[in-house]
Design a protein around this motif. Sequence first.
Motif, PDB file in Angstrom:
ATOM      1  N   GLY A   9       0.828  -1.196   0.000  1.00 43.91           N
ATOM      2  CA  GLY A   9       0.000   0.000   0.000  1.00 43.91           C
ATOM      3  C   GLY A   9       0.863   1.245   0.000  1.00 43.91           C
ATOM      4  N   ALA A  10       0.564   2.181  -0.898  1.00 47.00           N
ATOM      5  CA  ALA A  10       1.312   3.439  -0.972  1.00 47.00           C
ATOM      6  C   ALA A  10       0.312   4.585  -1.015  1.00 47.00           C
ATOM      7  CB  ALA A  10       2.202   3.466  -2.205  1.00 47.00           C
ATOM      8  N   PHE A  11       0.335   5.428   0.007  1.00 43.76           N
ATOM      9  CA  PHE A  11      -0.605   6.537   0.113  1.00 43.76           C
ATOM     10  C   PHE A  11       0.141   7.817   0.468  1.00 43.76           C
ATOM     11  CE2 PHE A  11      -2.810   2.652   1.415  1.00 43.76           C
ATOM     12  CZ  PHE A  11      -3.862   2.637   0.514  1.00 43.76           C
ATOM     13  N   SER A  12      -0.418   8.915   0.005  1.00 42.12           N
ATOM     14  CA  SER A  12       0.167  10.224   0.317  1.00 42.12           C
ATOM     15  C   SER A  12      -0.359  10.681   1.663  1.00 42.12           C
ATOM     16  CB  SER A  12      -0.190  11.241  -0.773  1.00 42.12           C
ATOM     17  OG  SER A  12       0.262  10.810  -2.030  1.00 42.12           O
ATOM     18  N   LEU A  13       0.224  10.125   2.725  1.00 40.57           N
ATOM     19  CA  LEU A  13      -0.217  10.472   4.070  1.00 40.57           C
ATOM     20  C   LEU A  13       0.246  11.870   4.457  1.00 40.57           C
ATOM     21  CD1 LEU A  13       0.446   7.054   5.822  1.00 40.57           C
ATOM     22  CD2 LEU A  13      -1.652   7.885   4.773  1.00 40.57           C
ATOM     23  N   HIS A  14       1.314  12.353   3.839  1.00 38.80           N
ATOM     24  CA  HIS A  14       1.791  13.720   4.018  1.00 38.80           C
ATOM     25  C   HIS A  14       2.058  14.293   2.629  1.00 38.80           C
ATOM     26  CE1 HIS A  14       2.834  11.740   7.815  1.00 38.80           C
ATOM     27  NE2 HIS A  14       2.700  12.941   8.391  1.00 38.80           N
ATOM     28  N   SER A  15       2.108  15.605   2.555  1.00 41.18           N
ATOM     29  CA  SER A  15       2.472  16.237   1.275  1.00 41.18           C
ATOM     30  C   SER A  15       3.241  17.513   1.572  1.00 41.18           C
ATOM     31  CB  SER A  15       1.221  16.568   0.443  1.00 41.18           C
ATOM     32  OG  SER A  15       0.358  17.423   1.161  1.00 41.18           O
ATOM     33  N   TYR A  16       4.342  17.684   0.884  1.00 40.47           N
ATOM     34  CA  TYR A  16       5.160  18.886   1.070  1.00 40.47           C
ATOM     35  C   TYR A  16       4.579  19.993   0.196  1.00 40.47           C
ATOM     36  CZ  TYR A  16       8.468  15.893   3.456  1.00 40.47           C
ATOM     37  OH  TYR A  16       9.048  15.029   4.327  1.00 40.47           O
ATOM     38  N   THR A  17       4.223  21.086   0.809  1.00 42.74           N
ATOM     39  CA  THR A  17       3.481  22.123   0.103  1.00 42.74           C
ATOM     40  C   THR A  17       4.114  23.493   0.184  1.00 42.74           C
ATOM     41  OG1 THR A  17       2.151  22.504   2.076  1.00 42.74           O
ATOM     42  CG2 THR A  17       1.313  20.915   0.496  1.00 42.74           C
ATOM     43  N   GLN A  18       5.292  23.618   0.768  1.00 44.22           N
ATOM     44  CA  GLN A  18       5.885  24.943   0.943  1.00 44.22           C
ATOM     45  C   GLN A  18       6.234  25.540  -0.417  1.00 44.22           C
ATOM     46  OE1 GLN A  18       5.677  26.003   3.806  1.00 44.22           O
ATOM     47  NE2 GLN A  18       6.949  27.820   4.039  1.00 44.22           N
ATOM     48  N   SER A  37      -6.161  11.176   4.611  1.00 42.46           N
ATOM     49  CA  SER A  37      -5.232  10.189   4.069  1.00 42.46           C
ATOM     50  C   SER A  37      -5.047   9.033   5.028  1.00 42.46           C
ATOM     51  CB  SER A  37      -3.881  10.847   3.763  1.00 42.46           C
ATOM     52  OG  SER A  37      -4.024  11.837   2.774  1.00 42.46           O
ATOM     53  N   LEU A  38      -5.072   9.339   6.310  1.00 42.10           N
ATOM     54  CA  LEU A  38      -4.967   8.275   7.311  1.00 42.10           C
ATOM     55  C   LEU A  38      -6.163   7.343   7.207  1.00 42.10           C
ATOM     56  CD1 LEU A  38      -3.188   7.318   9.651  1.00 42.10           C
ATOM     57  CD2 LEU A  38      -4.595   8.692  11.186  1.00 42.10           C
ATOM     58  N   ALA A 306       0.670   4.643  20.708  1.00 43.83           N
ATOM     59  CA  ALA A 306       1.989   4.892  21.292  1.00 43.83           C
ATOM     60  C   ALA A 306       3.114   4.214  20.532  1.00 43.83           C
ATOM     61  CB  ALA A 306       1.989   4.443  22.755  1.00 43.83           C
ATOM     62  N   VAL A 307       2.805   3.092  19.827  1.00 41.25           N
ATOM     63  CA  VAL A 307       3.871   2.356  19.141  1.00 41.25           C
ATOM     64  C   VAL A 307       3.973   2.723  17.673  1.00 41.25           C
ATOM     65  CG1 VAL A 307       3.691   0.402  20.736  1.00 41.25           C
ATOM     66  CG2 VAL A 307       2.308   0.433  18.651  1.00 41.25           C
ATOM     67  N   SER A 308       3.107   3.609  17.181  1.00 37.70           N
ATOM     68  CA  SER A 308       3.117   3.990  15.762  1.00 37.70           C
ATOM     69  C   SER A 308       3.416   5.473  15.618  1.00 37.70           C
ATOM     70  CB  SER A 308       1.754   3.683  15.120  1.00 37.70           C
ATOM     71  OG  SER A 308       1.675   4.249  13.829  1.00 37.70           O
ATOM     72  N   PRO A 309       4.533   5.822  15.001  1.00 38.12           N
ATOM     73  CA  PRO A 309       4.836   7.246  14.808  1.00 38.12           C
ATOM     74  C   PRO A 309       3.724   7.993  14.071  1.00 38.12           C
ATOM     75  CG  PRO A 309       6.730   5.890  14.282  1.00 38.12           C
ATOM     76  CD  PRO A 309       5.584   4.945  14.479  1.00 38.12           C
ATOM     77  N   LEU A 310       3.129   7.342  13.091  1.00 37.34           N
ATOM     78  CA  LEU A 310       2.075   7.989  12.318  1.00 37.34           C
ATOM     79  C   LEU A 310       0.845   8.252  13.183  1.00 37.34           C
ATOM     80  CD1 LEU A 310       1.177   8.972   9.495  1.00 37.34           C
ATOM     81  CD2 LEU A 310       0.216   6.702   9.139  1.00 37.34           C
ATOM     82  N   LEU A 311       0.441   7.217  13.938  1.00 38.08           N
ATOM     83  CA  LEU A 311      -0.721   7.393  14.805  1.00 38.08           C
ATOM     84  C   LEU A 311      -0.412   8.357  15.941  1.00 38.08           C
ATOM     85  CD1 LEU A 311      -2.065   3.732  14.993  1.00 38.08           C
ATOM     86  CD2 LEU A 311      -2.936   5.642  13.630  1.00 38.08           C
ATOM     87  N   THR A 312       0.843   8.363  16.403  1.00 40.01           N
ATOM     88  CA  THR A 312       1.243   9.323  17.443  1.00 40.01           C
ATOM     89  C   THR A 312       1.070  10.746  16.943  1.00 40.01           C
ATOM     90  OG1 THR A 312       2.815   7.786  18.434  1.00 40.01           O
ATOM     91  CG2 THR A 312       3.178  10.128  18.834  1.00 40.01           C
ATOM     92  N   THR A 330       8.359  11.181  16.008  1.00 37.55           N
ATOM     93  CA  THR A 330       7.366  11.580  15.022  1.00 37.55           C
ATOM     94  C   THR A 330       7.968  11.667  13.631  1.00 37.55           C
ATOM     95  OG1 THR A 330       5.784  13.271  14.423  1.00 37.55           O
ATOM     96  CG2 THR A 330       7.788  14.028  15.431  1.00 37.55           C
ATOM     97  N   LEU A 331       7.113  11.563  12.634  1.00 42.05           N
ATOM     98  CA  LEU A 331       7.585  11.638  11.255  1.00 42.05           C
ATOM     99  C   LEU A 331       8.016  13.040  10.884  1.00 42.05           C
ATOM    100  CD1 LEU A 331       4.966   9.412   9.401  1.00 42.05           C
ATOM    101  CD2 LEU A 331       7.283   8.825  10.118  1.00 42.05           C
ATOM    102  N   LEU A 332       7.634  14.012  11.704  1.00 45.73           N
ATOM    103  CA  LEU A 332       8.003  15.382  11.376  1.00 45.73           C
ATOM    104  C   LEU A 332       9.490  15.588  11.610  1.00 45.73           C
ATOM    105  CD1 LEU A 332       5.043  17.330  12.980  1.00 45.73           C
ATOM    106  CD2 LEU A 332       5.376  16.760  10.575  1.00 45.73           C
TER     107      LEU A 332
END
Length: 820
Positions: A9-18, A37-38, A306-312, A330-332
């Motif tokens: 599975g490949a989804f655009s859960l984030h997008s860089y928009t700057q 997206s989540l 707590a165990v998933s960076p995305l869900l966190t 975090t993914l950030l």
Amino acid sequence: MDGDFIIGGAFSLHSYTQTVSHDYTIMPEPVRCKGRSLQLSHAMVFAIEEINNNTELLPGIRLGYQIYDSCASVSMTVHLAFQFLNSLDLVFHTGKNCSQSGMVMAVVGESGSTPSISMSRIISPFNIPQVSPSATCACLSDKQQYPRFFRTIPSDQFQAGALAKLVKQFGWTWIGAVRSDTDYGNNGMASFLEAAKKEGICVEYSVSFYRTHPHSRIQKVADVIRSSTSMVVVAFAPSGDMRILLAELSREPFPPRQWIGSESWVTNPGLRKYSFLAGTIGFGIQKSVIPGFRNFLLNLSFAQVAVSPLLTEFWEDSFNCTIKENSQSTLLPWPLFSNKVCNGTEDIKTLQTPYTDTSQLRISNMVYKAVYAIAHAIHNALCQGRNVTAQCDKLTKLQSKKVSKNESVILKKVNFSRNGYDVSFDTNGDPVAIYELVNWQKTMAGITDIVTVGLYDASLPEGQEFQINRNIIWMEGSTEVPVSVCSGSCPPGTRKVLQKGKPICCYDCTACPEGEISNTTDSADCLPCHMEFQPNAKRDTCIPKPIEFLSFQDILGIILATFSVLGACLTIITTAIFLRHRTSPIVRANNSELSFLLLISLTLCFLCSITFIGAPSEWSCMLRHTAFGITFVLCISCVLGKTIVVLMAFKARLPGSNVMKWFGPPQQRMTVMSFTFIQVLICTIWLVVSPPVPIKNLTAYKEKIILECALGSAVGFWAVLGYIGLLASFCFVLAVLARKLPDNFNEAKLITFSMLIFCAVWITFIPAYVSSPGKFTVVVEIFAILASSFGLIMCIFAPKCFIILFKPEKNTKKYLMCKN
């Protein structure tokens, strides 16, 4: 999650928009996952778990998944594609204890068209099928380039045509076009512009942008939209790109515009905050219901978070708190700090976010169907022919190409229904194109709702694809449909003249030229009226031309008819006078028999002029010319006979002359009848060969029709006139010769004057007749008949009647025989 077969599975859960100026030393700030997206990734997980718990689909086989975040980045998508390929490094055993865990049989994704293209080019040579839930670029239907690509969302080829038809339905012919500078935007807009051209729609501008473009580029696009004259803007761009453009447009007061949106953004509730989008209309993927999905989304424990960076990240962002031990994972690219600490007591059911909103399940359902399509393909490959209660052989060697290549059981041939929605693919790997027509409507509370107002089904016959409830559509802040045209409609009676150097929708309205009309709005050409019709004052319809002929209601007709009757009455009165004094010397001395015959013929001459008045008919045309020719020949024959009698009478008075016995009454009657018979013969030949017929003269006047008698044979007509002229000339010559005979009352003088008038009238008649237009031709002919008839009766009979009535002393034989 591991399983017997792995689905990627490949989804655009984030997008860089700057969109700052390119400073490659600083990593651009991404937009964090807001939930939509989540929800897509969770839809895939939900579908796989549902399949694993299904005893009829893939019994005994457990599906696993590998889901990655592509960040809407092509480079990241390429990286993920290679990760999927690396998982194929497996050794297939024949022992029953062997497992095919980790093998990626197919990939669900990518979200965008451009990343999907990149991924397909990498994984397709390795026979890994790709099923995208939201990549709509028509280019992906090309099986030569993308043989393993499938999708559960319709191709933009259908949407582009539907958008063009939608614009046409509302009468918009002058639009602006905005697109994302991506494969999705460029290909989708190209298809739309091609379809719009076929529908006669013109484009004022077509601009492109991308979310990573410099701010100046985005600003230019916004300025083009603000300064345009078109009221309708068609936008083909994904939500992430539209968000950047809309933010720029909202910086300044924005003029009213009617937005037409593609499915990628028109159903995105995150854009409803831009108030100037109220009234937006466009096509969206059908809403759907996935039973149990909402409970699945809400069944999210704090331990899982707590165990998933995305869900966190999602949890911290939704509840504005910090999970301390995971704040750095975090993914950030930076830690998210908050004074509040997440302790697990937060209730996800209280959230009002796109993640928990299942009222608008559109793309999520596409993900759901994509997973089920892959599962059915695997089922057909492993379980075909087995009893539904028997388990499938999970140890059978199954390669991914079995799921996609052109064999008896392939992904292309899956055909099933789930939750009331059919799932199948055509030869291009596309589903049946069915869209909802949605409209952004403001409620009384000032909230913008996305309301379904119609349906578009591309599988229906041409012209029946649309089902629109126009009564509930709300556009540009009101229920009135805005007008968006380069030039206003040209009303009937005008035609469109294109403005030099501008599109075909820009034109001037020019009145139709003389003799032509246009009876439709926006007519490109004017059509000439039939020759019997002419344009009305507005030049929007042809009306019958007025028909003109010399009628008894015309002033000229009344005058001429009056003179005809007066002439006939005068002749009858003269006849009565002659009858009353038929024994008087002056009547007997002037050959009373020929005089009475001449009076009868003059009466007929006066009356025949009446046949020239009134609407021509077949009989009147033949009667008027033949009656005129015969009566005038009879009249001139009588005058000629009288002239000959005068000459013979003078010769008879000479000593030894017996001329009168050779020209007595029988010979006189024979002469008159012979001359008249020749005219009768000429008229008979004329009527037999080519008689006069009534016609509509359409050429004399453009604005009216002249009813007249065509001569038929011009030779016949001029033969009749020529014969009359010949007799009149002969009579005139004889009268001139006898004018000085030595009688006190010499009738030859009267005949000379009458013939002089007669010849003058008919010589003048010829050019006047030829040059007179329309009904005046008939007027000239009647005038000539009356003038010559009055000339004869006034010159020949008026002096005699005067003597009879007022000078009886001269009505004696002695006076008449007295020589000058």
